[in-house]
Design an enzyme around this catalytic site. Structure first.
Site, mmCIF file in Angstrom:
data_model
loop_
_atom_site.group_PDB
_atom_site.id
_atom_site.type_symbol
_atom_site.label_atom_id
_atom_site.label_comp_id
_atom_site.label_asym_id
_atom_site.label_seq_id
_atom_site.Cartn_x
_atom_site.Cartn_y
_atom_site.Cartn_z
ATOM 1 N N GLY A 118 -5.160 14.638 19.814
ATOM 2 C CA GLY A 118 -4.543 13.389 19.415
ATOM 3 C C GLY A 118 -4.730 13.148 17.927
ATOM 4 N N GLN A 123 -4.075 6.880 14.767
ATOM 5 C CA GLN A 123 -4.920 6.228 13.770
ATOM 6 C C GLN A 123 -6.285 6.909 13.650
ATOM 7 O OE1 GLN A 123 -6.052 1.703 13.246
ATOM 8 N NE2 GLN A 123 -7.412 2.567 14.782
ATOM 9 N N ASP A 124 -7.016 6.984 14.757
ATOM 10 C CA ASP A 124 -8.368 7.551 14.719
ATOM 11 C C ASP A 124 -8.343 9.039 14.390
ATOM 12 O OD1 ASP A 124 -9.012 5.009 15.461
ATOM 13 O OD2 ASP A 124 -10.044 5.547 17.316
ATOM 14 N N GLN A 139 -2.548 7.625 26.400
ATOM 15 C CA GLN A 139 -1.897 6.323 26.195
ATOM 16 C C GLN A 139 -2.945 5.312 25.738
ATOM 17 O OE1 GLN A 139 -0.484 3.153 25.790
ATOM 18 N NE2 GLN A 139 -1.091 2.723 27.910
ATOM 19 N N SER A 149 -13.708 2.844 25.781
ATOM 20 C CA SER A 149 -13.167 1.561 25.329
ATOM 21 C C SER A 149 -14.007 0.391 25.824
ATOM 22 C CB SER A 149 -11.732 1.387 25.838
ATOM 23 O OG SER A 149 -11.255 0.083 25.575
ATOM 24 N N GLU A 190 -12.802 -2.260 26.591
ATOM 25 C CA GLU A 190 -12.004 -2.903 27.633
ATOM 26 C C GLU A 190 -12.593 -2.659 29.025
ATOM 27 O OE1 GLU A 190 -9.073 -4.775 27.638
ATOM 28 O OE2 GLU A 190 -9.141 -4.951 25.457
ATOM 29 N N TYR A 233 -5.180 0.501 31.832
ATOM 30 C CA TYR A 233 -5.797 1.231 30.722
ATOM 31 C C TYR A 233 -7.323 1.244 30.869
ATOM 32 C CZ TYR A 233 -7.590 2.023 25.979
ATOM 33 O OH TYR A 233 -8.301 2.479 24.902
ATOM 34 N N HIS A 283 -10.683 -1.599 16.887
ATOM 35 C CA HIS A 283 -10.841 -1.190 15.488
ATOM 36 C C HIS A 283 -9.452 -0.938 14.903
ATOM 37 C CE1 HIS A 283 -11.237 2.193 18.249
ATOM 38 N NE2 HIS A 283 -10.766 2.993 17.300
ATOM 39 N N ARG A 314 -2.215 1.428 12.320
ATOM 40 C CA ARG A 314 -1.900 0.963 13.666
ATOM 41 C C ARG A 314 -0.384 0.835 13.854
ATOM 42 N NH1 ARG A 314 -5.289 1.783 17.616
ATOM 43 N NH2 ARG A 314 -6.979 0.305 17.921
#
Length: 318
Positions: free
Chosen positions: A10, A14-15, A85, A127, A129, A151, A181, A186
């Protein structure tokens, strides 16, 4: 360090882009994966001027053969699994794709590492989350998971797979339980970037209104370039362990919006419309973290937090 090889799964996100930049600076040979190397623009890598320095491999995380081919081709010392995702909101619309890309992708990488002839150190992007709503109590590495989106369910499943493989097969595999973050990289499907871009356009006279969902939710927002440093530090330890990575401070979405409009010298109340169509089926009210273990064990602490994140996003967006 010059002989170390890394595989970033990936690399175009961003990361992935910030991590590739960091590891190139540290002297790594960097391989990066994308589902379709020929069809990817790698705009973030081009922005940093590092695209030509990365060796690309097409890899579909859900396809074990594809993963194994990528591992054998790169023969990495370290893997950073950032693919899958990545949007909470989109996961409600695409739950099956979210579960497969995150959970099966993680399982395939773990299996691939287990089958390789050398010990590979694997970082898995978890995450915050996964904790769900802790009612304002800061979540740490011992806080039970209570995922509230497809997710988060997928990320929690992947976390336990990493945990299981670490114990069962003695793999050096760890999860960074990262809270929100941000940066100017993004995509606009993330609410922070949606806000920043809208404020920029409004400041330039677009005349539009900014439609948002709940404004009273709170999140721990950090600065993405600092978080990839934490990822790297996790894989440099003597023993693998999981870490909560966050600033330790929360900001309401209303405060984020207010700060963004303040950068443009505007009053947010004149431009924001609360739109119920953006409400999610379930949404945690407060994302609150305790990152003290990361400071104690790997020496990492967020330097940028809260309003400073908003300012940096606004000022870095051209």
């Amino acid at each position: 360090m010059a002989d170390k090889i890394v595989l970033i799964c990936g690399v175009s996100g961003q990361d992935g882009a910030y991590l590739a930049k960091l590891l190139l600076e540290k002297g790594y040979v960097v391989y990066g994966t994308s589902r379709d190397v020929q069809g990817s623009s790698f705009a973030n890598l081009q922005k940093f001027g590092i695209k030509e320095r990365i060796l690309f491999i097409s890899m579909v995380p859900e396809d074990f053969r594809s993963v194994l081919v990528a591992l054998r081709k790169s023969n990495p010392d370290e893997i950073y699994h950032l693919a899958g995702q990545s949007s909470v909101g989109l996961s409600f619309e695409q739950p099956a794709e979210t579960m497969q890309s995150i959970t099966i992708g993680t399982l395939n990488l773990l299996e691939g590492c287990r089958m390789m002839d050398k010990q590979i150190r694997l970082y898995h992007a978890g995450s915050g989350e996964c904790f769900g709503d802790t009612k304002g109590v800061p979540a740490n590495e011992l806080t039970p998971f209570h995922p509230m989106s497809p997710y988060a369910v997928a990320k929690a499943s992947a976390y336990w797979l990493v945990n299981n493989y670490r114990q069962a097969y003695n793999l050096f595999a760890c999860t960074g339980i990262l809270f929100n973050h941000e940066s100017d990289l993004r995509p606009e499907r993330f609410v922070t970037q949606k806000i920043i871009r809208a404020v920029k356009r409004i400041a330039q006279g677009s005349g539009e209104k900014l439609h948002l969902g709940k404004l009273d939710i709170s999140r721990d927002w950090g600065w993405a370039p600092e978080y990839v440093e934490a990822m790297w530090l996790m894989l440099q330890q003597d023993k693998p362990a999981d870490y909560v990575i966050a600033t330790g401070n929360t900001l309401t979405l209303e405060e984020f919006v207010s700060a963004a409009f303040k950068e443009a010298q505007l009053d947010w109340k004149d431009y924001v419309i609360k739109d119920p169509s953006f409400f999610r089926p379930t949404d945690l009210e407060i994302g609150c973290a305790d990152p003290s273990k990361a400071l104690k064990e790997i020496g990492w602490k967020a330097s940028t937090q809260g309003i400073e994140v908003v300012k940096k996003m606004y000022q870095s967006l051209k």
